[in-house]
Design a protein around this motif. Structure first.
Motif, mmCIF file in Angstrom:
data_model
loop_
_atom_site.group_PDB
_atom_site.id
_atom_site.type_symbol
_atom_site.label_atom_id
_atom_site.label_comp_id
_atom_site.label_asym_id
_atom_site.label_seq_id
_atom_site.Cartn_x
_atom_site.Cartn_y
_atom_site.Cartn_z
ATOM 1 N N TRP A 117 0.779 -1.209 -0.031
ATOM 2 C CA TRP A 117 0.050 0.039 0.077
ATOM 3 C C TRP A 117 1.080 1.201 -0.002
ATOM 4 C CZ3 TRP A 117 -5.279 -0.332 -0.518
ATOM 5 C CH2 TRP A 117 -5.881 0.959 -0.348
ATOM 6 N N ASP A 121 0.993 4.332 -2.512
ATOM 7 C CA ASP A 121 0.907 5.618 -2.238
ATOM 8 C C ASP A 121 2.376 6.354 -2.970
ATOM 9 O OD1 ASP A 121 -1.313 5.690 -0.834
ATOM 10 O OD2 ASP A 121 -0.476 5.402 0.918
ATOM 11 N N PRO A 126 -3.958 4.895 -8.231
ATOM 12 C CA PRO A 126 -5.363 4.730 -7.818
ATOM 13 C C PRO A 126 -5.612 3.231 -7.457
ATOM 14 C CG PRO A 126 -5.193 6.325 -9.661
ATOM 15 C CD PRO A 126 -3.773 5.583 -9.460
ATOM 16 N N ARG A 127 -6.359 2.979 -6.700
ATOM 17 C CA ARG A 127 -6.562 1.420 -6.542
ATOM 18 C C ARG A 127 -8.027 1.126 -5.998
ATOM 19 N NH1 ARG A 127 -2.524 2.862 -2.093
ATOM 20 N NH2 ARG A 127 -2.431 4.601 -3.783
ATOM 21 N N LEU A 128 -8.329 -0.231 -6.367
ATOM 22 C CA LEU A 128 -9.583 -0.867 -5.885
ATOM 23 C C LEU A 128 -9.176 -1.654 -4.666
ATOM 24 C CD1 LEU A 128 -11.015 -2.051 -9.199
ATOM 25 C CD2 LEU A 128 -11.544 0.212 -8.015
ATOM 26 N N ALA A 129 -9.980 -1.996 -3.744
ATOM 27 C CA ALA A 129 -9.695 -3.197 -2.766
ATOM 28 C C ALA A 129 -10.668 -4.406 -3.006
ATOM 29 C CB ALA A 129 -9.902 -2.522 -1.425
ATOM 30 N N CYS A 154 -6.756 5.362 4.545
ATOM 31 C CA CYS A 154 -7.376 5.897 3.236
ATOM 32 C C CYS A 154 -8.677 5.959 3.464
ATOM 33 C CB CYS A 154 -7.059 5.078 2.044
ATOM 34 S SG CYS A 154 -7.716 3.234 2.534
ATOM 35 N N PRO A 156 -12.075 4.045 2.400
ATOM 36 C CA PRO A 156 -12.489 2.795 1.507
ATOM 37 C C PRO A 156 -14.132 3.096 1.643
ATOM 38 C CG PRO A 156 -12.049 2.221 3.680
ATOM 39 C CD PRO A 156 -11.582 3.674 3.777
ATOM 40 N N THR A 251 -11.893 8.111 -7.511
ATOM 41 C CA THR A 251 -10.848 6.996 -7.542
ATOM 42 C C THR A 251 -9.417 7.443 -8.293
ATOM 43 O OG1 THR A 251 -12.567 5.649 -7.470
ATOM 44 C CG2 THR A 251 -10.302 4.752 -8.003
ATOM 45 N N ASN A 254 -7.442 9.583 -6.386
ATOM 46 C CA ASN A 254 -6.991 8.936 -5.019
ATOM 47 C C ASN A 254 -7.491 9.611 -3.934
ATOM 48 O OD1 ASN A 254 -5.058 6.718 -5.231
ATOM 49 N ND2 ASN A 254 -3.590 8.246 -6.313
ATOM 50 N N VAL A 257 -11.019 4.593 -1.976
ATOM 51 C CA VAL A 257 -10.908 3.452 -2.713
ATOM 52 C C VAL A 257 -12.116 2.569 -2.411
ATOM 53 C CG1 VAL A 257 -9.630 1.277 -2.144
ATOM 54 C CG2 VAL A 257 -8.376 3.656 -1.374
ATOM 55 N N VAL A 259 -14.602 -0.575 -2.451
ATOM 56 C CA VAL A 259 -14.204 -1.766 -2.083
ATOM 57 C C VAL A 259 -15.291 -2.795 -2.148
ATOM 58 C CG1 VAL A 259 -13.992 -3.018 0.149
ATOM 59 C CG2 VAL A 259 -13.303 -0.616 0.265
#
Length: 689
Positions: A117, A121, A126-129, A154, A156, A251, A254, A257, A259
């Motif tokens: 993570w 950063d 940018p990310r999905l969980a 973050c 979520p 997203t 940033n 996130v 989820v």
């Protein structure tokens, strides 16, 4: 030329055993890329194609694969989860536009989850969980969600909710998802191979819960959209298209996130993640233009936009050694690259031929004639370029920021049995160094041993297996040892002198320096010059050069120096006897005197250790850690088990996994990663004197 808006460069990242390779395998199957679902335990997955990966059931090398999903083309990189191979994650994240971070619903946020993570950063990815393993006993969706919020710092935002949790034999088992955007229940057919998603009504007992979570989701999203805020205040329905648009914008920047949850092994919840990759993660056109500098004038900043019409530039982020020639993985940031063309490597100031371009599909390749901005490609035929190098058009050069890798912490000595083996070993090690930037190898001329260094015991073990099995080398292997460092105790000033007769001429010079402990430097040894023109430029440059070389050469015991600052304070120029050579000798003398006067400190690598253990065995584990000079940072309960976080010297952790399993009847697990360097005990220092 591909439509940039329909391209996604993503990575799947997570702690070891969270299910990265399994979800990748499902993605490939549901997209039609593969016609069967491989299994990690059987070594039949597409991306874990190396014999060592199949044998151990873990990912060691990042693998790239491209596949279509609906109307987008996805370039996916499956990365390792083990800390020893963290460089694979580092270089993948450097060139990717988005990431899918996988968490286990049972274990929550683990040590390596935090590491990957932080790496994401660092590169603003940018990310999905995806909260995986909802079908396991002890699965806790809400607990994992809280850990993501608290430990990773973050925001979520759940986009779907699990219906039930746990294996099929339990009451209230995990059986599907509620999509909070469409407010429909999604179930996945018993035959997971079909990949069919069935929409239905939300169960009555979950409707209130789903309404509450949807309301919270919209409240959080409205922060990023005035239009949505107005609709909510007017108590009007929010269109699905608007929700998706706001999630995507937040997203990509940033801010949030999204989820998701499911069970990759059972094929539940994978298709919504693929949809989310297409809906919410950025295309190459959505990410900022890449920054670089003019190689001839580093103060001159340059940018390249993700456009096929701009001058070509790309970054080499991985090298795969091959008997047919090294395969260089390149992320193309701008312009178009064609086969049988010439490019420029500004870092090496060399021109390179690009004879062949290959589309990489795990261990298979397909030759292509050209590639344009935003894509990832393999090049065979480069001679001078290494990981982190920039490639660009010779007419308009640009130098991109390179990739920084962590220092090695463990070393092991190997000896070839014959002179013939020595040459073969040298060639193989050079090839492995090109392939793995965290692997070091150097020969000790006095003992004839070759010292290889890596990121941990497993890293060195994998390298040893490759040398013995893949390359069939006849070598003797010695036990791993710790990569110590040296520093100094106190601030000192020293005057270095040169009074030498060289080739009939008397050389004379003096250099005065200050050497002091310094923990804030980016480099292990920082060399500065005091203000005020302390020496003429023709003498100052060689003095600084010698001090840098001496700093890299090691301390009094022979280990590399770190946390040291050297300041050039002044010097004396002799009218007839001073020249560049005289000041080089004087600088070397000043360094030696200062180093001896400053007193030395031996630094040892400290590891961050996380042990997950049942309560029954906590006492034995804690006692063992204290015997290993570990500092217990904190303990907390996770489900039915206790997590112990500690900082411990690497020297005391060799073989720890085996000892820990013995103390806990095989029920404890642990992970470790490099944390810092700390002073070693006096008895360890004395053993080297």
């Amino acid at each position: 030329m591909p439509d940039l808006q329909k391209l996604r460069n993503i990575g799947v990242i997570a702690h070891i055993d969270a299910g990265k390779t399994t979800i990748t395998e499902r993605m490939l199957f549901y997209s039609g890329f593969s016609h069967r679902v491989g299994e990690v335990d059987k070594g039949t997955t597409v991306t874990d194609y190396d014999a060592e990966e199949q044998e151990r059931g873990i990912t060691i090398n990042s693998a790239a694969v491209s596949f279509p999903w609906k109307d987008v083309e996805i370039n996916l990189i499956d990365t390792p989860g083990h800390v020893d191979f963290t460089a694979e994650v580092e270089r993948s994240l450097r060139v990717l536009d988005g990431g899918v971070v996988v968490f286990s619903a049972r274990e929550g946020v683990e040590a390596q989850s935090e590491t990957v993570w932080r790496q994401a950063d660092k590169y603003h990815v940018p990310r999905l969980a995806f909260i995986n393993k909802m079908d396991r006993e002890g699965a806790d969706y809400h607990g994992t969600l809280d850990e993501i919020r608290e430990r990773l710092g973050c925001t979520p935002i759940p986009v779907n909710l699990p219906v039930g949790a746990g294996p099929p034999h339990m009451k209230g088992a995990f059986r599907g998802l509620v999509d909070l955007i469409s407010m429909r229940m999604l179930t996945f057919t018993n035959d997971a191979r079909s990949g069919k998603v069935v929409e239905g009504e939300i169960p009555e007992e979950m409707r209130d819960d789903a309404e509450l979570w949807r309301s919270q989701m919209l409240d959080q999203l409205s922060i990023h959209s005035d239009e949505m805020t107005e609709l909510l205040l007017a108590e009007e329905p929010v269109p699905e298209a608007m929700i998706r648009r706001v999630i995507r914008a937040a997203t990509v920047h940033n801010f949030i996130v999204p989820v998701f949850c499911g069970s990759a092994l059972d094929g539940i919840g994978v298709q919504p993640v693929l949809d989310a990759v297409a809906y919410y993660l950025p295309s190459p056109a959505d990410v900022p233009a890449i920054d670089g500098v003019d190689p001839k004038n580093r103060d001159n900043k340059l940018v390249r936009h993700p456009n096929a019409d701009e001058p070509f530039c790309g970054l080499v982020f991985k090298i795969q050694a091959d008997r047919h020639g090294d395969l260089h993985y390149v992320r193309v940031y701008s312009g178009t690259l064609k086969a049988n063309s010439r490019v420029f490597n500004p870092g090496k100031d060399k021109k390179e031929n690009v004879p062949q371009l290959w589309r990489i599909q795990a261990d298979h390749r397909k030759q292509v004639e050209s590639v344009s901005a935003g894509d990832i490609i393999g090049i065979v035929g480069l001679r001078h370029s290494v990981t982190g190098d920039t490639l660009c058009t010779p007419q308009e050069p640009i130098l991109l920021e390179t990739i920084a890798f962590p220092e090695t912490v463990v070393s092991m000595a190997i000896e070839p049995e014959t002179t013939l083996e020595r040459k073969k070993l040298g060639d193989v090690l050079e090839m492995m160094k090109r392939q793995d930037p965290t692997f070091r190898a150097r020969e000790n001329e006095e003992t004839g041993q070759t010292l290889i260094s890596g990121m941990g015991e497993l890293h060195l073990e994998v390298i040893k297996h490759r040398l013995l099995r893949d390359f069939k080398l006849n070598i003797r292997v010695h036990k791993p040892r710790v990569s110590y460092r040296e520093s100094i105790q106190q601030t000192v000033e020293a005057v270095g002198e040169c009074h030498r007769n060289v080739a009939g001429a008397m050389l004379s010079a003096k250099v005065r320096i200050r050497m002091e402990p310094f923990s804030a430097g980016v480099k292990p040894v920082t060399v500065l010059v005091a203000p005020g023109g302390v020496l003429p430029e023709e003498y100052l440059s060689p003095v600084v050069e010698v001090l840098n070389e001496q700093g890299e050469g090691g301390g009094l015991i022979g280990f590399p120096l770190m946390r040291v600052k050297i300041t050039v304070l002044g010097g004396e120029v002799h009218e007839t006897g001073s020249n560049e050579l005289a000041f080089r000798y004087a600088a070397g003398d000043a360094f030696e005197k200062a180093l001896r006067a400053a007193g030395h400190v031996l630094l040892e690598p400290i590891m961050r250790l996380e042990v997950t253990v049942p309560e029954d065995f906590l006492g034995e584990i804690m006692g063992d850690l204290q015997q290993r000079r570990a500092l217990i940072v904190r303990t907390h309960v996770r489900g039915r088990e206790t997590v112990v976080e500690a900082h411990a010297p690497l020297a005391n952790l060799f073989g720890y996994s085996t000892a820990m399993r013995g103390l806990s009847q095989g029920r404890a697990t642990c992970t470790m990663e490099p944390h810092s360097y700390g002073p070693a005990p006096q008895d360890v220092l004395e053993s080297f004197l």
